[in-house]
Design a protein around this motif. Structure first.
Motif, PDB file in Angstrom:
ATOM      1  N   VAL A 103       0.770  -1.168  -0.081  1.00  0.00           N
ATOM      2  CA  VAL A 103       0.117  -0.085   0.052  1.00  0.00           C
ATOM      3  C   VAL A 103       0.776   1.102  -0.047  1.00  0.00           C
ATOM      4  O   VAL A 103       0.671   2.130  -0.667  1.00  0.00           O
ATOM      5  N   PHE A 104       1.841   1.495   0.871  1.00  0.00           N
ATOM      6  CA  PHE A 104       2.738   2.562   0.929  1.00  0.00           C
ATOM      7  C   PHE A 104       3.637   2.565  -0.451  1.00  0.00           C
ATOM      8  O   PHE A 104       3.562   3.919  -1.052  1.00  0.00           O
ATOM      9  N   THR A 105       3.984   1.555  -0.962  1.00  0.00           N
ATOM     10  CA  THR A 105       4.652   1.456  -2.557  1.00  0.00           C
ATOM     11  C   THR A 105       3.682   2.366  -3.453  1.00  0.00           C
ATOM     12  O   THR A 105       4.039   3.012  -4.333  1.00  0.00           O
ATOM     13  N   SER A 111      11.167   0.966  -2.344  1.00  0.00           N
ATOM     14  CA  SER A 111      11.087   2.422  -1.632  1.00  0.00           C
ATOM     15  C   SER A 111      10.830   2.033  -0.170  1.00  0.00           C
ATOM     16  O   SER A 111      11.492   3.106   0.565  1.00  0.00           O
ATOM     17  N   GLY A 112      10.494   0.914   0.559  1.00  0.00           N
ATOM     18  CA  GLY A 112      10.668   0.993   1.898  1.00  0.00           C
ATOM     19  C   GLY A 112      12.073   0.659   2.431  1.00  0.00           C
ATOM     20  O   GLY A 112      12.485   0.763   3.522  1.00  0.00           O
ATOM     21  N   LEU A 113      13.167   0.425   1.376  1.00  0.00           N
ATOM     22  CA  LEU A 113      14.360   0.000   1.569  1.00  0.00           C
ATOM     23  C   LEU A 113      15.324   1.177   1.830  1.00  0.00           C
ATOM     24  O   LEU A 113      16.484   1.162   2.161  1.00  0.00           O
ATOM     25  N   PHE A 114      14.810   2.325   1.462  1.00  0.00           N
ATOM     26  CA  PHE A 114      15.635   3.625   1.222  1.00  0.00           C
ATOM     27  C   PHE A 114      15.967   4.071   2.559  1.00  0.00           C
ATOM     28  O   PHE A 114      14.818   4.263   3.487  1.00  0.00           O
ATOM     29  N   SER A 115      17.190   4.182   2.991  1.00  0.00           N
ATOM     30  CA  SER A 115      17.574   4.893   4.223  1.00  0.00           C
ATOM     31  C   SER A 115      18.967   5.653   4.214  1.00  0.00           C
ATOM     32  O   SER A 115      19.487   5.616   3.065  1.00  0.00           O
ATOM     33  N   GLY A 116      19.263   6.195   5.447  1.00  0.00           N
ATOM     34  CA  GLY A 116      20.413   7.049   5.008  1.00  0.00           C
ATOM     35  C   GLY A 116      21.660   6.245   5.297  1.00  0.00           C
ATOM     36  O   GLY A 116      21.460   4.902   5.578  1.00  0.00           O
ATOM     37  N   ILE A 144       4.954   1.240   9.223  1.00  0.00           N
ATOM     38  CA  ILE A 144       4.181   1.145   7.741  1.00  0.00           C
ATOM     39  C   ILE A 144       2.887   1.987   7.965  1.00  0.00           C
ATOM     40  O   ILE A 144       2.499   2.306   6.948  1.00  0.00           O
ATOM     41  N   VAL A 145       2.027   1.480   8.953  1.00  0.00           N
ATOM     42  CA  VAL A 145       0.565   2.036   8.994  1.00  0.00           C
ATOM     43  C   VAL A 145       0.887   3.705   8.867  1.00  0.00           C
ATOM     44  O   VAL A 145       0.432   4.168   8.314  1.00  0.00           O
ATOM     45  N   LEU A 146       1.838   4.166   9.815  1.00  0.00           N
ATOM     46  CA  LEU A 146       1.847   5.628   9.682  1.00  0.00           C
ATOM     47  C   LEU A 146       2.529   6.143   8.450  1.00  0.00           C
ATOM     48  O   LEU A 146       2.246   7.031   8.022  1.00  0.00           O
TER      49      LEU A 146
END
Length: 645
Positions: free
Chosen positions: A195-197, A224-229, A256-258
């Motif tokens: 849903v996020f993607t 998209s969920g794998l992106f981090s600093g 992920i709900v947020l």
């Protein structure tokens, strides 16, 4: 720990839930008289999923849930959403290959986290997710939103403010699949990530609709969920005490709900004159994820104020919007957490705070710490430095010479992301002495913000700059981010020795569902940190939930733990100790029994305890050694288990 059959079942279940969410939102559109309206896939999935979750929460809790207004808010949201058919700029319907590849890749990533193990170890769900899974089980059994893990039934009667949006998702899935925490984890995180993607997909299309959008680049969004600093970019030499927190959404799945709510807010902001939808989403975000209220509401307040000064909305409308979403949320919170307990005479030990906030303002240490938190944590943006450098070079190459006005974001959605970072950080800095959990006001929004910021930068470079060198660099950064995410230890996965696992299975084979209490003796040194003192919540031997259904691990040592009265969170730690299961029992009986040993004996008899766990740095008291009829030595783990008469 997960069989091939369970893997296929989990994937099928995740797919079915997504399809059902889509059709439920379609039916809901018909119910609000909008049967011909076309909306993007993200809104279909978001609305359908949380409509189902809201209905389930209302039925299970008999209406006493923070999600009570959620189905009505979802229907209102669907009624107000703009019709996609009227906007012919671009189609928001991703093709079937993109949809399938997204769910497959994300499912496999979560599966890798929980199923990839060395020859001598098994992985199991632990950390925060194991807490939320147990809370979800309690919701299904009691129907009471009490984030309370003590054994006494009376103490679970008081409603507790918490982020129940994700926990009700787990409760619903646990009701459907009823297998083990890993399956619930695998299905729920895959569904929510998908849903996020889809939200990121729609958002990127809105941002870059003016350009020649090449669909092949959108396949990057499956990560998209794998992106981090990058931690190594954080300037520790400037402010060593500031924490660099760069877990990705995949690493920290509880947010992920947020994340889905945040991307909904940004999609709405990328369009004009959608303030009603914006405020509705703010309330939905607050209901689903209570920890987000300070950051979400403050940032939205600031953004609407900016729109007043820009002349986009009237001041009267600004007041109407602000009073609307604040008062609606406040009335619900007061009704649930003040009126209901008072009316039904539900009592529970109130949660003490470490300090009065007003008193803290007179404390120089408070001001200094708040200043360090606020200023120092801005340096966390340095962990995005490789992306920012690439963005800067891309802007230069497009505009030939650097212009500050070209570098400053003008889109309200981008401005809101900066305000959200500021608001979360400000809320944490101001309220940090209230409870250690106020750090979540900031950290819970950071992972999705990073994923969104990096997605925007990458797609700017791919669609606007359109340079082969930048394309290669973008792809390399994506792979670096994926590697970093898989290299970091996930927040919710731990290892356990495989040999000890099989021994435990055999040793506990006679554990009956009725006898679900296991008591433990640990060294007092084990309770070093604030979290370890919440022994009903952060229980040792979490892996037993896979062997012993609904077991509860109770510390018999915790009432006697000494804590530093000068510590920042002294009162909170004291409250945590006094409100664990055995502590409550001990303090209510200590004046009526002649010894602590007798109190322990009575507690063990009353709860029909058969097993005692003892950490290796302490010893089982002689009194219980005489009662032990069998024992299991876990050579690679910290505990030994005893079966008593």
């Amino acid at each position: 720990m997960i069989t091939l059959t369970e893997i296929f079942f989990s994937f099928a279940c995740a797919t079915v839930i997504l399809i059902c969410s889509y059709f439920v939102s379609t039916i809901a559109l018909f119910a609000v008289g909008q049967k011909d309206k076309k909306i993007p896939v993200f809104w279909n999935l978001f609305s359908g999923l949380f409509f189902i979750v809201g209905i389930y929460a209302i039925i299970t809790s008999k209406g006493l849930t923070v999600l009570f207004p959620l189905p009505l808010l979802i229907l209102f949201l669907l009624y107000k959403l703009p019709d996609e058919a009227k906007n012919q700029t671009y189609s928001y319907r991703p093709n079937f290959v993109f949809l399938l590849s997204t769910i497959v890749v994300q499912f496999l990533m979560y599966l890798y986290f929980i199923n990839h193990s060395a020859a001598d170890n098994v992985k199991f769900i632990s950390g925060d997710f194991s807490i939320y899974y147990r809370a979800a089980e309690m919701l299904n059994k009691s129907g009471v939103e009490a984030c309370n893990f003590v054994l006494e039934p009376k103490s679970t009667g008081a409603l507790t403010p918490y982020h129940y949006g994700d926990i009700w998702v787990y409760a619903l899935l646990d009701k459907i699949v009823s297998i083990n925490p890993s399956i619930v984890f695998l299905i729920s995180f895959t569904v929510l990530s998908f849903v996020f993607t889809m939200g990121v997909y729609q958002f990127c299309l809105l941002l870059f609709f003016k350009y020649d959008v090449n669909k092949k680049y959108f396949y990057l969004l499956i990560f998209s969920g794998l992106f981090s600093g990058f931690n190594f970019c954080f300037p520790y030499f400037i402010l060593p005490s500031a924490e660099a927190y760069t877990l990705s959404v995949f690493n920290w799945g509880k947010v992920i709900v947020l994340s889905t709510c945040m991307i909904g807010l940004l999609i709405t902001l990328a369009q004009k004159k959608q303030e009603t939808i914006l405020c509705t989403l703010a309330v939905i975000s607050a209901l689903l994820y209570l920890n987000a209220i300070p950051a979400i509401f403050l940032s939205l307040f600031l953004l609407l104020l900016i729109r007043v000064f820009k002349g986009d909305i009237k001041f009267v409308d600004f007041v109407k919007y602000v009073l609307g979403y604040v008062s609606m949320t406040a009335v619900l919170m007061i009704f649930l957490y003040k009126f209901i307990p008072h009316f039904f005479k539900i009592t529970d030990h109130p949660k003490n705070t470490s300090n009065s906030l007003l008193a803290s303002f007179h404390n120089f240490k408070y001001l200094k710490t708040a200043f360090n938190i606020f200023v120092g944590s801005w340096f966390q943006l340095f962990t995005l430095l490789p992306y920012f450098i690439l963005l800067f070079l891309g802007i230069i190459s497009v505009n030939r010479k650097f212009s500050f006005k070209n570098f400053v974001p003008r889109n309200d959605a981008i401005i809101y992301m900066v305000l959200l970072f500021f608001s979360g950080l400000f809320a944490w800095a101001i309220f940090y002495p209230v409870t250690v959990d106020t750090v979540q006001f900031f950290h819970n929004i950071l992972a999705p913000l990073y994923a969104l910021a990096i997605s925007i930068i990458l797609f700017y470079l791919l669609f606007v700059v359109r340079n082969k060198v930048y394309t290669v660099l973008c792809i390399l950064l994506v792979f670096a981010s994926v590697f970093l995410s898989s290299y970091n230890k996930p927040y919710y996965v731990e290892n356990f020795n495989k040999g000890d696992w099989h021994k435990l299975e055999l040793f506990l084979k006679d554990a009956s569902p009725k006898n679900n209490v296991l008591v433990n003796f640990q060294s007092k040194k084990s309770y070093k940190y604030w979290a370890t003192k919440r022994t009903d919540m952060y229980i040792p031997l979490n892996i037993l939930s896979y062997i012993w259904s609904n077991y509860h691990n109770v510390s018999l040592v915790i009432p006697f733990i000494a804590i530093d009265s000068n510590a920042t969170y002294y009162k909170e730690e004291k409250h945590d100790i006094e409100n664990t299961s055995f502590s409550r029992y001990y303090f209510s009986h200590k004046n009526n029994v002649d010894s602590t040993a007798h109190i322990m004996d009575d507690y063990i008899k009353q709860n029909d305890v058969t097993y005692i766990a003892v950490s290796k740095d302490t010893m089982l008291p002689i009194h219980y050694r005489n009662k032990a009829i069998d024992s299991l030595i876990l050579e690679k783990s910290n505990f030994n288990i005893y079966r008593i008469k």
